[in-house]
Design an enzyme around this catalytic site. Structure first.
Site, PDB file in Angstrom:
ATOM      1  N   ASN A  16     -25.010   6.202  -9.069  1.00  0.00           N
ATOM      2  CA  ASN A  16     -24.607   6.920  -9.745  1.00  0.00           C
ATOM      3  C   ASN A  16     -25.098   6.649 -11.417  1.00  0.00           C
ATOM      4  O   ASN A  16     -24.525   6.211 -12.155  1.00  0.00           O
ATOM      5  CB  ASN A  16     -23.055   7.050  -9.707  1.00  0.00           C
ATOM      6  CG  ASN A  16     -22.391   8.301 -10.832  1.00  0.00           C
ATOM      7  OD1 ASN A  16     -23.311   9.259 -11.317  1.00  0.00           O
ATOM      8  ND2 ASN A  16     -21.283   8.245 -10.853  1.00  0.00           N
ATOM      9  N   TRP A  17     -26.056   7.603 -11.589  1.00  0.00           N
ATOM     10  CA  TRP A  17     -26.652   7.483 -13.294  1.00  0.00           C
ATOM     11  C   TRP A  17     -26.131   8.047 -14.080  1.00  0.00           C
ATOM     12  O   TRP A  17     -26.168   7.739 -15.519  1.00  0.00           O
ATOM     13  CB  TRP A  17     -28.232   7.762 -13.022  1.00  0.00           C
ATOM     14  CG  TRP A  17     -29.140   6.786 -12.439  1.00  0.00           C
ATOM     15  CD1 TRP A  17     -28.818   5.573 -11.971  1.00  0.00           C
ATOM     16  CD2 TRP A  17     -30.501   6.709 -12.232  1.00  0.00           C
ATOM     17  NE1 TRP A  17     -29.756   5.145 -11.404  1.00  0.00           N
ATOM     18  CE2 TRP A  17     -30.824   5.732 -11.709  1.00  0.00           C
ATOM     19  CE3 TRP A  17     -31.200   7.924 -12.469  1.00  0.00           C
ATOM     20  CZ2 TRP A  17     -32.166   5.689 -11.162  1.00  0.00           C
ATOM     21  CZ3 TRP A  17     -32.733   7.701 -12.156  1.00  0.00           C
ATOM     22  CH2 TRP A  17     -33.052   6.445 -11.668  1.00  0.00           C
ATOM     23  N   LYS A  18     -24.957   8.770 -13.730  1.00  0.00           N
ATOM     24  CA  LYS A  18     -24.226   9.709 -14.778  1.00  0.00           C
ATOM     25  C   LYS A  18     -25.239  10.293 -15.797  1.00  0.00           C
ATOM     26  O   LYS A  18     -26.240  10.760 -15.215  1.00  0.00           O
ATOM     27  CB  LYS A  18     -23.298   8.618 -15.372  1.00  0.00           C
ATOM     28  CG  LYS A  18     -22.335   8.050 -14.571  1.00  0.00           C
ATOM     29  CD  LYS A  18     -21.121   7.180 -15.093  1.00  0.00           C
ATOM     30  CE  LYS A  18     -20.451   6.546 -13.997  1.00  0.00           C
ATOM     31  NZ  LYS A  18     -19.352   5.968 -14.170  1.00  0.00           N
TER      32      LYS A  18
ATOM     33  N   HIS B 289     -16.016  13.445  -8.957  1.00  0.00           N
ATOM     34  CA  HIS B 289     -16.090  12.251  -9.483  1.00  0.00           C
ATOM     35  C   HIS B 289     -14.847  12.133 -10.736  1.00  0.00           C
ATOM     36  O   HIS B 289     -14.596  13.169 -11.182  1.00  0.00           O
ATOM     37  CB  HIS B 289     -17.346  11.785 -10.272  1.00  0.00           C
ATOM     38  CG  HIS B 289     -17.415  10.557 -10.837  1.00  0.00           C
ATOM     39  ND1 HIS B 289     -17.074  10.402 -12.090  1.00  0.00           N
ATOM     40  CD2 HIS B 289     -17.939   9.183 -10.277  1.00  0.00           C
ATOM     41  CE1 HIS B 289     -17.149   8.871 -12.108  1.00  0.00           C
ATOM     42  NE2 HIS B 289     -17.799   8.238 -11.150  1.00  0.00           N
TER      43      HIS B 289
ATOM     44  N   GLU C 101     -14.815  11.309 -13.662  1.00  0.00           N
ATOM     45  CA  GLU C 101     -15.044  11.781 -14.925  1.00  0.00           C
ATOM     46  C   GLU C 101     -15.030  13.486 -15.060  1.00  0.00           C
ATOM     47  O   GLU C 101     -14.932  14.039 -15.913  1.00  0.00           O
ATOM     48  CB  GLU C 101     -16.376  11.462 -15.377  1.00  0.00           C
ATOM     49  CG  GLU C 101     -16.499   9.915 -15.720  1.00  0.00           C
ATOM     50  CD  GLU C 101     -17.388   8.870 -15.369  1.00  0.00           C
ATOM     51  OE1 GLU C 101     -18.669   9.344 -15.320  1.00  0.00           O
ATOM     52  OE2 GLU C 101     -17.321   7.897 -15.412  1.00  0.00           O
TER      53      GLU C 101
ATOM     54  N   GLU D 120     -12.503   5.053  -5.889  1.00  0.00           N
ATOM     55  CA  GLU D 120     -12.811   4.712  -7.385  1.00  0.00           C
ATOM     56  C   GLU D 120     -11.731   4.451  -8.321  1.00  0.00           C
ATOM     57  O   GLU D 120     -11.291   5.572  -8.859  1.00  0.00           O
ATOM     58  CB  GLU D 120     -13.735   5.538  -8.077  1.00  0.00           C
ATOM     59  CG  GLU D 120     -15.243   5.510  -7.156  1.00  0.00           C
ATOM     60  CD  GLU D 120     -16.410   5.707  -8.224  1.00  0.00           C
ATOM     61  OE1 GLU D 120     -17.210   4.989  -8.439  1.00  0.00           O
ATOM     62  OE2 GLU D 120     -16.352   6.955  -8.517  1.00  0.00           O
TER      63      GLU D 120
ATOM     64  N   GLY E  32     -16.311   1.726 -15.401  1.00  0.00           N
ATOM     65  CA  GLY E  32     -16.920   1.265 -16.561  1.00  0.00           C
ATOM     66  C   GLY E  32     -16.071   0.293 -17.310  1.00  0.00           C
ATOM     67  O   GLY E  32     -16.534   0.271 -18.557  1.00  0.00           O
TER      68      GLY E  32
ATOM     69  N   SER F 117     -16.970  -0.814 -11.626  1.00  0.00           N
ATOM     70  CA  SER F 117     -17.475  -2.072 -12.140  1.00  0.00           C
ATOM     71  C   SER F 117     -18.150  -2.892 -10.941  1.00  0.00           C
ATOM     72  O   SER F 117     -17.920  -4.373 -10.844  1.00  0.00           O
ATOM     73  CB  SER F 117     -16.518  -2.820 -12.774  1.00  0.00           C
ATOM     74  OG  SER F 117     -15.799  -2.110 -14.008  1.00  0.00           O
TER      75      SER F 117
ATOM     76  N   GLY G 274     -22.073   2.562 -10.882  1.00  0.00           N
ATOM     77  CA  GLY G 274     -22.485   3.335 -12.191  1.00  0.00           C
ATOM     78  C   GLY G 274     -23.482   2.339 -12.975  1.00  0.00           C
ATOM     79  O   GLY G 274     -24.571   2.156 -12.744  1.00  0.00           O
ATOM     80  N   GLY G 275     -22.770   1.698 -14.023  1.00  0.00           N
ATOM     81  CA  GLY G 275     -23.519   0.769 -14.815  1.00  0.00           C
ATOM     82  C   GLY G 275     -24.613   0.028 -14.456  1.00  0.00           C
ATOM     83  O   GLY G 275     -25.790  -0.021 -14.835  1.00  0.00           O
TER      84      GLY G 275
HETATM   85  P1  PGA Z   1     -19.142   1.534 -12.713  1.00  0.00           P
HETATM   86  O1  PGA Z   1     -18.918   3.172 -12.441  1.00  0.00           O
HETATM   87  O2  PGA Z   1     -19.695   1.061 -11.863  1.00  0.00           O
HETATM   88  O3  PGA Z   1     -19.876   1.762 -14.289  1.00  0.00           O
HETATM   89  O4  PGA Z   1     -17.857   1.143 -12.988  1.00  0.00           O
HETATM   90  C1  PGA Z   1     -18.858   3.599 -11.008  1.00  0.00           C
HETATM   91  C2  PGA Z   1     -18.671   5.273 -10.840  1.00  0.00           C
HETATM   92  O5  PGA Z   1     -18.222   5.806 -11.958  1.00  0.00           O
HETATM   93  O6  PGA Z   1     -19.273   5.593 -10.035  1.00  0.00           O
END
Ligand code: PGA
Length: 254
Positions: free
Chosen positions: A10-12, A97, A99, A169, A175, A215, A236-237
């Site tokens: 997930n590159w956001k 998600h 966010e 999640e 994050g 994470s 994500g990250g």
């Molecule tokens: P993260 O994000 O790996 O940066 O914690 C995961 C996500 O939001 O899908």
């Protein structure tokens, strides 16, 4: 019941199309000839076409989208339809998600509409759920997770969800570098599967894949991915780096 592991990046709101192309070339090299798990790259909408071109012919890599609107077409400025995604070769779409829930007013009800539209169009939702730290500390974990699952999947039949993927999640792990322990994650995954079993029966619940997200990185992936009810990761990250993400994908294979 064997469930093929699915690792999604997930590159956001990261990477331009130029950067997406460079990532894909490095990622394919890092991954090499790979089998046994599915990798899904989920770039921003504007880089989907670039990623789709780069994965042409790559058997175990798919492209996904970060959201989708529920109407078919019309006067909905800035929204993206299921047909638009399918036309680009998208197979998976992330829905709900945290966010989106936190910053953009997404609710269980709108999540439900998006899941229905995606399934009707033959797209595979990656349906995200998870509790905040406040909810967990207030002892509301079970209530929050079960209501997210039940309301998100309201009025959707078992036949419709065979291709759906869930992603657990915990919001406090996204994050933050604070990963859930494998035991904490497994406990919630088992709860999700139990909830699915109550809704759809044991057999289907045993077939559905549930990713963990929050994470995840190469250093913790293996332990998480080999818990009984963890069938993949939403990353994500750590998915922004081709080498790191390739290592996570490889960790899914025993
Ligand atoms: P993260 O994000 O790996 O940066 O914690 C995961 C996500 O939001 O899908």
């Amino acid at each position: 019941m064997s469930r093929k592991k699915i690792i999604a990046a997930n590159w956001k709101m990261n990477k331009t199309s130029t950067e997406a192309k460079a990532f894909m070339q490095a990622f394919k090299t890092e991954l090499g000839a790979f089998d046994g798990a599915e990798a899904v790259i989920v770039p921003s909408f504007v880089s989907i076409a670039t990623v789709a071109t780069e994965i042409a012919g790559a058997k175990n890599i798919q492209v996904g989208a970060q959201n989708v609107y529920w109407e078919k077409s019309g006067a909905f400025t800035a929204e993206i339809s299921t047909d638009m995604l399918k036309d680009l070769g998208v197979t998976y779409v992330v829905i709900g998600h945290s966010e989106r829930r936190q910053f953009f007013g997404e609710t269980n009800e709108t999540v439900n509409k998006r899941i229905k539209a995606a399934l009707a169009a033959g797209l595979r939702p990656i349906f995200c759920i998870g509790e905040t730290l406040t909810e967990r500390e207030a002892g509301r974990l079970v209530e929050v997770i079960t209501s997210q699952v039940k309301e998100g999947l309201a009025n959707i039949t078992g036949e419709e969800i065979t291709e759906l993927v869930l992603a657990y999640e915990p919001v406090w792990a996204i994050g933050t570098g604070k990963v859930a322990t494998p035991e904490q994650a497994q406990e919630v995954h088992a709860l999700i599967r139990k909830t699915l079993a109550e809704m759809y029966g044991e057999k289907l619940a045993g077939q559905l894949r549930i990713q963990y997200g929050g994470s995840v990185k190469a250093a913790n992936a293996k332990e998480l991915l080999h818990q009984e009810d963890i069938d993949g990761a939403l990353v994500g990250g750590a998915s922004l780096d081709p080498r790191e993400f390739a290592l996570i994908v490889k960790a899914a294979v025993k």
